[in-house]
Enzyme design. Sequence first.
Site, mmCIF file in Angstrom:
data_model
loop_
_atom_site.group_PDB
_atom_site.id
_atom_site.type_symbol
_atom_site.label_atom_id
_atom_site.label_comp_id
_atom_site.label_asym_id
_atom_site.label_seq_id
_atom_site.Cartn_x
_atom_site.Cartn_y
_atom_site.Cartn_z
ATOM 1 N N LYS A 183 0.657 8.507 -74.506
ATOM 2 C CA LYS A 183 0.474 9.739 -75.290
ATOM 3 C C LYS A 183 0.643 11.016 -74.451
ATOM 4 C CE LYS A 183 -2.714 7.720 -78.678
ATOM 5 N NZ LYS A 183 -3.971 7.937 -79.391
ATOM 6 N N ASN A 237 0.770 11.718 -80.452
ATOM 7 C CA ASN A 237 0.912 10.347 -80.986
ATOM 8 C C ASN A 237 1.998 10.245 -82.045
ATOM 9 O OD1 ASN A 237 -0.242 11.540 -83.196
ATOM 10 N ND2 ASN A 237 -1.856 10.022 -83.474
ATOM 11 N N ASP A 294 -4.501 12.474 -84.846
ATOM 12 C CA ASP A 294 -5.854 11.896 -84.841
ATOM 13 C C ASP A 294 -6.875 12.864 -85.455
ATOM 14 O OD1 ASP A 294 -5.162 9.464 -83.782
ATOM 15 O OD2 ASP A 294 -5.592 10.032 -81.712
ATOM 16 N N GLY A 297 -12.981 11.064 -74.109
ATOM 17 C CA GLY A 297 -11.584 10.648 -73.939
ATOM 18 C C GLY A 297 -10.684 11.400 -74.918
ATOM 19 N N ARG A 348 -20.829 9.599 -70.420
ATOM 20 C CA ARG A 348 -21.355 8.942 -69.218
ATOM 21 C C ARG A 348 -20.914 9.701 -67.962
ATOM 22 N NH1 ARG A 348 -19.072 3.006 -68.326
ATOM 23 N NH2 ARG A 348 -17.168 4.238 -68.345
ATOM 24 N N THR A 349 -19.628 10.060 -67.913
ATOM 25 C CA THR A 349 -19.116 10.831 -66.774
ATOM 26 C C THR A 349 -19.133 12.303 -67.177
ATOM 27 O OG1 THR A 349 -17.669 8.954 -66.318
ATOM 28 C CG2 THR A 349 -17.173 11.006 -65.155
HETATM 29 P P1 ATR Z 1 -9.752 7.307 -75.818
HETATM 30 O O1 ATR Z 1 -8.706 8.135 -75.159
HETATM 31 O O2 ATR Z 1 -9.215 6.299 -76.776
HETATM 32 O O3 ATR Z 1 -10.843 8.125 -76.414
HETATM 33 P P2 ATR Z 1 -10.804 6.610 -73.193
HETATM 34 O O4 ATR Z 1 -10.115 7.761 -72.587
HETATM 35 O O5 ATR Z 1 -10.666 5.275 -72.542
HETATM 36 O O6 ATR Z 1 -10.382 6.359 -74.677
HETATM 37 O O7 ATR Z 1 -12.342 6.975 -73.358
HETATM 38 C C1 ATR Z 1 -13.321 6.022 -73.547
HETATM 39 C C2 ATR Z 1 -14.679 6.687 -73.648
HETATM 40 O O8 ATR Z 1 -15.661 5.654 -73.719
HETATM 41 C C3 ATR Z 1 -15.046 7.553 -72.460
HETATM 42 O O9 ATR Z 1 -15.793 8.643 -72.905
HETATM 43 C C4 ATR Z 1 -15.885 6.601 -71.606
HETATM 44 O O10 ATR Z 1 -16.796 7.239 -70.748
HETATM 45 P P3 ATR Z 1 -16.359 7.700 -69.263
HETATM 46 O O11 ATR Z 1 -15.596 8.974 -69.421
HETATM 47 O O12 ATR Z 1 -17.631 7.861 -68.540
HETATM 48 O O13 ATR Z 1 -15.512 6.573 -68.736
HETATM 49 C C5 ATR Z 1 -16.632 5.866 -72.706
HETATM 50 N N1 ATR Z 1 -17.183 4.570 -72.292
HETATM 51 C C6 ATR Z 1 -16.515 3.399 -72.151
HETATM 52 N N2 ATR Z 1 -17.360 2.412 -71.786
HETATM 53 C C7 ATR Z 1 -18.589 2.991 -71.671
HETATM 54 C C8 ATR Z 1 -19.908 2.495 -71.337
HETATM 55 N N3 ATR Z 1 -20.100 1.215 -71.028
HETATM 56 N N4 ATR Z 1 -20.940 3.372 -71.326
HETATM 57 C C9 ATR Z 1 -20.741 4.668 -71.657
HETATM 58 N N5 ATR Z 1 -19.540 5.183 -71.992
HETATM 59 C C10 ATR Z 1 -18.477 4.370 -72.001
#
Ligand code: ATR
Length: 276
Positions: free
Chosen positions: A65, A86, A101, A129, A152-153
Amino acid sequence: MIRACVIGWPIEHSRSPLIHGHWLTTYRIDGSYGKTAVQPEAAADFLRSLSSNGLAGCNVTVPLKEIAFATAGRIEDSALAVKAANTIWLEDAVICAANTDTYGFMTHLELTAPGWQNSASPVAILGAGGAARAIAYGFQQAGVEEIVIFNRTRERAEALCQDLGKGLRTADWSKRANCADWACVVVNTTTIGMKGAGHLGLDFASARPDCVVADIVYVPLETSLLKDAHAHGLRTVDGLGMLLHQAVPGFERWFGVRPEVTPALRRVVLDDLGAQ
Ligand code: ATR
Protein backbone atom coordinates in the site's frame (compact mmCIF):
# COMPACT_ATOMS: atom_id res chain seq x y z
CA MET A 1 -13.91 -6.94 -21.34
CA ILE A 2 -12.81 -4.70 -18.42
CA ARG A 3 -10.14 -6.24 -16.20
CA ALA A 4 -9.01 -5.42 -12.66
CA CYS A 5 -7.31 -7.35 -9.88
CA VAL A 6 -5.87 -7.21 -6.38
CA ILE A 7 -2.14 -7.31 -5.78
CA GLY A 8 -0.27 -8.18 -2.59
CA TRP A 9 2.49 -10.42 -1.25
CA PRO A 10 1.20 -12.96 -0.37
CA ILE A 11 -2.23 -12.65 -1.96
CA GLU A 12 -3.84 -16.06 -1.43
CA HIS A 13 -5.97 -14.94 1.54
CA SER A 14 -7.61 -11.98 -0.26
CA ARG A 15 -11.43 -11.96 -0.36
CA SER A 16 -11.51 -9.15 -2.94
CA PRO A 17 -11.98 -11.50 -5.96
CA LEU A 18 -15.00 -13.01 -4.22
CA ILE A 19 -16.55 -9.59 -3.56
CA HIS A 20 -15.93 -8.12 -7.02
CA GLY A 21 -16.79 -11.43 -8.70
CA HIS A 22 -20.18 -11.39 -6.94
CA TRP A 23 -20.87 -7.88 -8.21
CA LEU A 24 -19.71 -8.67 -11.77
CA THR A 25 -22.23 -11.51 -11.86
CA THR A 26 -24.99 -9.53 -10.13
CA TYR A 27 -24.71 -6.58 -12.53
CA ARG A 28 -23.97 -8.79 -15.59
CA ILE A 29 -20.84 -6.87 -16.44
CA ASP A 30 -18.40 -8.15 -19.02
CA GLY A 31 -15.41 -7.95 -16.73
CA SER A 32 -12.97 -9.93 -14.65
CA TYR A 33 -11.26 -9.44 -11.30
CA GLY A 34 -8.32 -11.67 -10.38
CA LYS A 35 -5.55 -11.80 -7.83
CA THR A 36 -1.87 -11.45 -8.59
CA ALA A 37 1.04 -12.04 -6.23
CA VAL A 38 3.49 -9.17 -6.71
CA GLN A 39 6.73 -8.87 -4.77
CA PRO A 40 7.44 -5.46 -3.25
CA GLU A 41 10.44 -4.93 -5.60
CA ALA A 42 8.15 -5.44 -8.61
CA ALA A 43 5.14 -3.43 -7.43
CA ALA A 44 6.00 -0.04 -8.93
CA ASP A 45 6.67 -1.61 -12.35
CA PHE A 46 3.44 -3.56 -12.14
CA LEU A 47 1.47 -0.36 -11.51
CA ARG A 48 3.24 1.47 -14.35
CA SER A 49 2.30 -1.37 -16.70
CA LEU A 50 -1.41 -1.56 -15.83
CA SER A 51 -2.55 -0.27 -19.18
CA SER A 52 -0.16 -2.39 -21.27
CA ASN A 53 -1.34 -5.41 -19.28
CA GLY A 54 -4.95 -4.60 -20.13
CA LEU A 55 -5.95 -3.62 -16.59
CA ALA A 56 -8.27 -0.74 -15.73
CA GLY A 57 -6.82 -0.63 -12.23
CA CYS A 58 -6.31 -2.68 -9.10
CA ASN A 59 -6.68 -3.00 -5.38
CA VAL A 60 -3.49 -3.06 -3.37
CA THR A 61 -3.05 -4.92 -0.12
CA VAL A 62 -0.30 -5.62 2.41
CA PRO A 63 2.63 -4.92 2.08
CA LEU A 64 2.29 -2.84 -1.09
CA LYS A 65 0.00 0.00 0.00
CA GLU A 66 2.85 2.44 0.72
CA ILE A 67 4.59 1.60 -2.56
CA ALA A 68 1.34 2.22 -4.44
CA PHE A 69 1.03 5.56 -2.67
CA ALA A 70 4.58 6.52 -3.64
CA THR A 71 4.14 5.43 -7.26
CA ALA A 72 0.89 7.29 -7.98
CA GLY A 73 0.91 10.53 -9.91
CA ARG A 74 -2.42 11.77 -8.59
CA ILE A 75 -3.42 11.10 -4.99
CA GLU A 76 -6.78 11.65 -3.32
CA ASP A 77 -6.97 13.22 0.14
CA SER A 78 -8.07 9.86 1.54
CA ALA A 79 -4.69 8.34 0.66
CA LEU A 80 -2.68 11.44 1.57
CA ALA A 81 -4.05 11.25 5.11
CA VAL A 82 -3.15 7.59 5.50
CA LYS A 83 0.09 7.75 3.46
CA ALA A 84 -1.00 4.52 1.81
CA ALA A 85 -3.24 3.58 -1.12
CA ASN A 86 -5.48 0.56 -1.64
CA THR A 87 -7.28 1.53 -4.85
CA ILE A 88 -5.59 2.40 -8.15
CA TRP A 89 -7.04 3.48 -11.49
CA LEU A 90 -5.88 5.37 -14.56
CA GLU A 91 -6.93 8.81 -15.78
CA ASP A 92 -5.30 10.04 -18.99
CA ALA A 93 -2.57 7.44 -18.40
CA VAL A 94 -1.84 8.91 -14.95
CA ILE A 95 -1.80 6.45 -12.04
CA CYS A 96 -4.43 7.66 -9.55
CA ALA A 97 -4.62 6.48 -5.95
CA ALA A 98 -7.19 6.50 -3.16
CA ASN A 99 -7.54 4.85 0.20
CA THR A 100 -11.08 3.55 0.61
CA ASP A 101 -10.69 2.13 4.14
CA THR A 102 -11.96 5.39 5.63
CA TYR A 103 -15.06 5.26 3.43
CA GLY A 104 -15.54 1.56 4.22
CA PHE A 105 -15.34 1.95 7.96
CA MET A 106 -17.41 5.14 8.26
CA THR A 107 -20.13 3.90 5.91
CA HIS A 108 -20.53 0.65 7.82
CA LEU A 109 -20.51 2.50 11.17
CA GLU A 110 -23.19 4.91 9.98
CA LEU A 111 -25.40 2.09 8.67
CA THR A 112 -24.95 -0.20 11.66
CA ALA A 113 -25.00 2.33 14.49
CA PRO A 114 -26.80 5.44 13.24
CA GLY A 115 -26.57 8.34 15.65
CA TRP A 116 -23.18 7.12 16.94
CA GLN A 117 -21.91 10.66 17.03
CA ASN A 118 -22.34 12.36 20.32
CA SER A 119 -20.87 15.73 19.43
CA ALA A 120 -19.08 16.48 22.65
CA SER A 121 -17.68 13.00 23.27
CA PRO A 122 -14.29 11.61 22.32
CA VAL A 123 -13.63 8.52 20.20
CA ALA A 124 -11.09 5.92 21.39
CA ILE A 125 -8.99 4.01 18.85
CA LEU A 126 -6.85 1.03 19.84
CA GLY A 127 -3.86 0.60 17.53
CA ALA A 128 -1.82 2.93 15.34
CA GLY A 129 -1.24 1.02 12.06
CA GLY A 130 -2.61 1.86 8.63
CA ALA A 131 -6.18 0.95 9.54
CA ALA A 132 -6.06 3.18 12.63
CA ARG A 133 -4.86 6.07 10.46
CA ALA A 134 -7.71 5.61 7.98
CA ILE A 135 -10.28 5.41 10.77
CA ALA A 136 -8.90 8.35 12.75
CA TYR A 137 -9.05 10.41 9.55
CA GLY A 138 -12.69 9.37 9.10
CA PHE A 139 -13.65 10.56 12.56
CA GLN A 140 -11.72 13.78 12.04
CA GLN A 141 -13.62 14.37 8.79
CA ALA A 142 -16.89 13.61 10.59
CA GLY A 143 -16.13 16.47 12.97
CA VAL A 144 -15.23 14.51 16.10
CA GLU A 145 -13.32 16.96 18.27
CA GLU A 146 -11.27 14.55 20.35
CA ILE A 147 -9.77 11.28 19.09
CA VAL A 148 -7.65 9.33 21.57
CA ILE A 149 -5.13 6.79 20.24
CA PHE A 150 -4.01 3.94 22.49
CA ASN A 151 -1.12 1.92 21.13
CA ARG A 152 1.32 -0.57 22.63
CA THR A 153 4.17 1.32 20.94
CA ARG A 154 3.54 4.89 22.03
CA GLU A 155 5.86 6.50 19.43
CA ARG A 156 3.75 5.06 16.62
CA ALA A 157 0.62 6.61 18.15
CA GLU A 158 2.45 9.92 18.48
CA ALA A 159 3.52 9.84 14.84
CA LEU A 160 -0.10 9.24 13.81
CA CYS A 161 -1.31 12.18 15.92
CA GLN A 162 1.45 14.40 14.57
CA ASP A 163 0.51 13.57 10.97
CA LEU A 164 -3.25 13.97 11.30
CA GLY A 165 -3.12 16.86 13.75
CA LYS A 166 -6.42 18.39 14.67
CA GLY A 167 -8.16 16.81 17.63
CA LEU A 168 -5.87 13.79 18.02
CA ARG A 169 -3.98 12.82 21.16
CA THR A 170 -2.29 9.71 22.50
CA ALA A 171 -2.91 7.91 25.76
CA ASP A 172 -0.93 5.21 27.47
CA TRP A 173 -1.76 1.65 26.35
CA SER A 174 -2.03 0.65 30.00
CA LYS A 175 -4.91 3.13 30.48
CA ARG A 176 -7.23 1.61 27.85
CA ALA A 177 -9.37 -0.62 30.11
CA ASN A 178 -12.14 1.89 30.88
CA CYS A 179 -12.21 3.90 27.66
CA ALA A 180 -15.85 2.87 27.06
CA ASP A 181 -16.77 4.92 30.15
CA TRP A 182 -16.10 8.17 28.28
CA ALA A 183 -15.93 7.40 24.53
CA CYS A 184 -18.94 7.49 22.21
CA VAL A 185 -17.16 4.96 19.94
CA VAL A 186 -14.38 2.50 20.79
CA VAL A 187 -12.61 0.90 17.81
CA ASN A 188 -10.16 -1.98 17.85
CA THR A 189 -7.75 -1.75 14.92
CA THR A 190 -5.11 -4.07 16.43
CA THR A 191 -4.80 -7.71 15.48
CA ILE A 192 -5.78 -8.79 19.00
CA GLY A 193 -8.77 -11.13 18.83
CA MET A 194 -7.98 -12.38 15.33
CA LYS A 195 -8.79 -16.10 15.09
CA GLY A 196 -9.68 -15.93 18.77
CA ALA A 197 -6.13 -15.08 19.86
CA GLY A 198 -5.52 -12.65 22.71
CA HIS A 199 -7.76 -10.39 24.72
CA LEU A 200 -7.89 -6.61 24.58
CA GLY A 201 -8.55 -6.22 28.27
CA LEU A 202 -11.38 -3.68 28.07
CA ASP A 203 -13.84 -3.42 30.94
CA PHE A 204 -17.44 -2.54 30.05
CA ALA A 205 -18.85 -2.75 33.59
CA SER A 206 -19.26 1.04 33.84
CA ALA A 207 -19.45 1.82 30.10
CA ARG A 208 -21.65 4.62 28.83
CA PRO A 209 -24.86 2.92 27.70
CA ASP A 210 -24.69 4.72 24.33
CA CYS A 211 -21.09 3.68 23.63
CA VAL A 212 -20.65 1.90 20.26
CA VAL A 213 -17.94 -0.77 20.11
CA ALA A 214 -16.39 -1.59 16.73
CA ASP A 215 -13.80 -4.15 15.71
CA ILE A 216 -12.05 -4.35 12.35
CA VAL A 217 -11.14 -8.00 12.95
CA TYR A 218 -13.66 -10.18 11.06
CA VAL A 219 -12.36 -13.69 11.78
CA PRO A 220 -14.24 -14.56 13.92
CA LEU A 221 -17.10 -12.24 12.98
CA GLU A 222 -18.05 -11.82 16.62
CA THR A 223 -14.74 -11.25 18.36
CA SER A 224 -14.45 -11.60 22.12
CA LEU A 225 -14.46 -7.79 22.29
CA LEU A 226 -17.80 -7.57 20.48
CA LYS A 227 -19.26 -10.47 22.45
CA ASP A 228 -18.31 -8.78 25.69
CA ALA A 229 -19.69 -5.39 24.59
CA HIS A 230 -22.91 -7.02 23.42
CA ALA A 231 -23.28 -8.83 26.77
CA HIS A 232 -23.15 -5.40 28.44
CA GLY A 233 -25.96 -4.15 26.20
CA LEU A 234 -23.75 -1.97 23.97
CA ARG A 235 -24.21 -1.53 20.23
CA THR A 236 -21.53 -3.31 18.22
CA VAL A 237 -20.11 -2.97 14.70
CA ASP A 238 -18.31 -5.92 13.10
CA GLY A 239 -15.26 -5.86 10.85
CA LEU A 240 -16.79 -7.48 7.79
CA GLY A 241 -18.77 -4.39 6.77
CA MET A 242 -15.60 -2.33 6.41
CA LEU A 243 -14.12 -4.98 4.12
CA LEU A 244 -17.23 -5.01 1.93
CA HIS A 245 -17.83 -1.26 1.78
CA GLN A 246 -14.18 -0.37 1.06
CA ALA A 247 -14.54 -2.32 -2.20
CA VAL A 248 -17.38 -0.12 -3.52
CA PRO A 249 -15.45 2.92 -4.86
CA GLY A 250 -12.92 0.78 -6.77
CA PHE A 251 -15.60 -1.30 -8.46
CA GLU A 252 -17.41 1.86 -9.54
CA ARG A 253 -14.20 3.38 -10.95
CA TRP A 254 -13.26 0.33 -13.02
CA PHE A 255 -16.60 -1.10 -14.05
CA GLY A 256 -18.83 2.00 -14.08
CA VAL A 257 -21.56 0.76 -11.73
CA ARG A 258 -21.83 1.72 -8.06
CA PRO A 259 -22.42 -1.68 -6.43
CA GLU A 260 -24.50 -2.36 -3.35
CA VAL A 261 -23.38 -4.14 -0.21
CA THR A 262 -26.25 -6.57 0.32
CA PRO A 263 -27.03 -9.38 2.77
CA ALA A 264 -26.39 -11.78 -0.14
CA LEU A 265 -22.84 -10.46 -0.55
CA ARG A 266 -22.23 -10.73 3.19
CA ARG A 267 -23.44 -14.32 3.04
CA VAL A 268 -21.06 -15.19 0.18
CA VAL A 269 -18.05 -13.86 2.10
CA LEU A 270 -19.18 -15.34 5.42
CA ASP A 271 -19.57 -18.77 3.81
CA ASP A 272 -16.05 -18.49 2.43
CA LEU A 273 -14.67 -17.43 5.81
CA GLY A 274 -16.43 -20.38 7.39
CA ALA A 275 -14.70 -22.64 4.91
CA GLN A 276 -11.27 -21.54 6.13
P1 ATR B 1 -2.66 -2.35 9.91
O1 ATR B 1 -1.80 -1.53 9.02
O2 ATR B 1 -3.48 -3.37 9.19
O3 ATR B 1 -3.48 -1.53 10.84
P2 ATR B 1 -0.32 -3.02 11.50
O4 ATR B 1 0.41 -1.87 10.94
O5 ATR B 1 0.36 -4.35 11.51
O6 ATR B 1 -1.68 -3.28 10.77
O7 ATR B 1 -0.81 -2.64 12.96
C1 ATR B 1 -1.19 -3.59 13.89
C2 ATR B 1 -1.58 -2.91 15.19
O8 ATR B 1 -1.85 -3.94 16.14
C3 ATR B 1 -0.50 -2.03 15.79
O9 ATR B 1 -1.10 -0.94 16.41
C4 ATR B 1 0.16 -2.97 16.80
O10 ATR B 1 0.80 -2.32 17.86
P3 ATR B 1 2.34 -1.85 17.75
O11 ATR B 1 2.34 -0.58 16.95
O12 ATR B 1 2.78 -1.67 19.14
O13 ATR B 1 3.04 -2.98 17.04
C5 ATR B 1 -1.07 -3.71 17.30
N1 ATR B 1 -0.77 -5.00 17.94
C6 ATR B 1 -0.49 -6.17 17.33
N2 ATR B 1 -0.30 -7.15 18.24
C7 ATR B 1 -0.46 -6.56 19.46
C8 ATR B 1 -0.40 -7.04 20.83
N3 ATR B 1 -0.13 -8.32 21.09
N4 ATR B 1 -0.62 -6.16 21.83
C9 ATR B 1 -0.91 -4.86 21.55
N5 ATR B 1 -0.98 -4.36 20.30
C10 ATR B 1 -0.76 -5.18 19.27
